[in-house]
Write a protein that holds these residues in place. Structure first.
Motif, mmCIF file in Angstrom:
data_model
loop_
_atom_site.group_PDB
_atom_site.id
_atom_site.type_symbol
_atom_site.label_atom_id
_atom_site.label_comp_id
_atom_site.label_asym_id
_atom_site.label_seq_id
_atom_site.Cartn_x
_atom_site.Cartn_y
_atom_site.Cartn_z
ATOM 1 N N ALA A 14 0.854 -1.193 0.000
ATOM 2 C CA ALA A 14 0.000 0.000 0.000
ATOM 3 C C ALA A 14 0.883 1.233 0.000
ATOM 4 N N PRO A 18 -4.142 1.949 5.287
ATOM 5 C CA PRO A 18 -5.596 2.140 5.281
ATOM 6 C C PRO A 18 -6.160 2.220 6.698
ATOM 7 N N ALA A 21 -9.929 1.525 7.711
ATOM 8 C CA ALA A 21 -10.524 0.193 7.603
ATOM 9 C C ALA A 21 -10.794 -0.417 8.975
ATOM 10 N N ARG A 66 -5.018 4.340 -1.776
ATOM 11 C CA ARG A 66 -6.129 4.989 -1.077
ATOM 12 C C ARG A 66 -6.589 6.236 -1.823
ATOM 13 N N GLY A 93 -9.042 3.500 -4.151
ATOM 14 C CA GLY A 93 -10.131 3.898 -3.277
ATOM 15 C C GLY A 93 -11.061 4.917 -3.892
ATOM 16 N N TRP A 311 -14.412 7.119 3.406
ATOM 17 C CA TRP A 311 -13.044 6.597 3.482
ATOM 18 C C TRP A 311 -13.052 5.157 3.983
ATOM 19 N N GLU A 315 -11.825 1.933 1.694
ATOM 20 C CA GLU A 315 -10.702 1.083 2.055
ATOM 21 C C GLU A 315 -11.129 -0.372 2.216
ATOM 22 N N CYS A 318 -11.600 -1.781 -1.263
ATOM 23 C CA CYS A 318 -10.287 -2.080 -1.851
ATOM 24 C C CYS A 318 -9.734 -3.395 -1.313
#
Length: 340
Positions: A14, A18, A21, A66, A93, A311, A315, A318
């Motif tokens: 990444a 994240p 999450a 993200r 994202g 958000w 996440e 994703c």
């Protein structure tokens, strides 16, 4: 399409962690997959550090990107080449993906996924906010209140009730917008590449316009909610503004380049567009000085989908795309599955 066999666990990289999450979810995710974060804040750092990270800890099977990644854009071969040939899925994202070179990914056998639903309602909320702001002349009224002029010449403003809202693009954002507009007793019509089913039209109280010009000429408020691609770049320009009602209210929460901003400025100068609410811009983060100076514009810095709930949903979507692909070979929301 199988994950890398170099490690006992498939490896996921990444660009930033994240954090929305939730640690409980991430603990479960990390139990199945090696999860690493690239410590980089600029595009130049990513280009330099990706090959180093792959050499030391890779190869990586998946990449997570993200929301809020403007410093890294565009996501092209120069930025991502170092992840190949190991990486087989890249997920974003964001809902829009014009900043991603999906053609390059496809040619290299990489599945690309966007988030289809994470930011939809929040973006529709922004469209409602901007619509009400321009109907109520909120920017000018706020300036008057702050400078001691009180109401000045602002009353009466405009009620949404009974007005016709024209939605350009009836995907998930457009549908949320139509649903919310009904609360204000607005008539809703839409233009879309494909007509919705009769059941969906009934559900959202939306009438189909087979031609864009039909929607433009009969709407009191126009909201742009379609994706940006070659076909929609400068989709709204001089010809389209000319078709609109005099004094129309105009809102864009989609992507800046869908609207020819010079044409919008001309339409505002002639009174064709009475007021405009803009969350996106052609050259963002740069904003044309006209919009900054005009008290007939309500402006936001592309905040439509940037909420706490969005958000988190983005996440999780994703990570679930990655999980599904690495466990089953199939992603949940692939953009280019049929081409890879």
């Amino acid at each position: 399409m199988a994950p890398s066999a170099i490690s006992d666990k498939p490896k996921v990289l990444a660009f930033t962690y994240p954090e929305c999450a939730g640690e409980e979810y991430m603990k479960e995710f990390k139990a199945k997959f090696q999860f690493d974060v690239l410590e980089a804040t600029t595009r130049e750092e990513v280009i330099r550090k990706v090959p180093e990270k792959v050499a030391s800890s890779g190869p990586y099977d998946a990449l997570l990107i993200r929301m809020g990644t403007k410093p890294y854009e565009p996501f092209d071969a120069e930025l991502l080449q170092g992840l190949l040939p190991g990486c087989k899925i890249m997920v974003s994202g964001s809902a829009g993906y014009n900043e991603f070179d999906v053609d390059w990914m496809t040619k290299n056998g990489v599945i690309f996924c966007n988030t289809r639903n994470a930011v939809s309602e929040a973006t529709a909320d922004m469209a409602i906010f901007l619509m009400l702001a321009v109907l109520k002349d909120a920017t000018r009224a706020e300036n008057s209140a702050r400078t001691g002029k009180w109401r000045h010449d602002h009353s009466p403003t405009v009620d949404p009730s009974g007005l016709t809202l024209g939605i350009i693009g009836m995907g998930s954002i457009g549908k949320h917008l139509a649903h919310k507009a009904a609360v204000f007793n607005m008539k809703v019509q839409y233009y879309n590449r494909n007509q919705l089913s009769a059941k969906e039209e009934s559900r959202y109280g939306a009438a189909y316009c087979a031609r864009l010009n039909e929607l433009l000429s009969t709407s009191d408020v126009i909201s742009v909610n379609c994706p940006l691609n070659d076909a929609t770049t400068k989709m709204i320009s001089h010809e389209q503004f000319a078709k609109m009602k005099d004094g129309v209210f105009f809102v864009n929460t989609a992507r800046g380049p869908i609207v020819d901003e010079d044409a919008l400025i001309e339409a505002m100068e002639t009174g064709k567009v009475r007021r405009a609410g803009l969350d996106v811009f052609e050259e963002e983060p740069e904003i044309k000085q006209y919009f900054i100076d005009s008290d007939r514009c309500t402006l936001q810095p592309h905040l439509g989908g940037l909420t706490n709930a969005s958000w988190q949903r983005a996440e999780l979507e994703c990570l679930e795309n990655i999980r599904s692909f690495l466990e089953t070979g199939k992603a949940i929301s692939p953009v280019n599955e049929n081409e890879v």
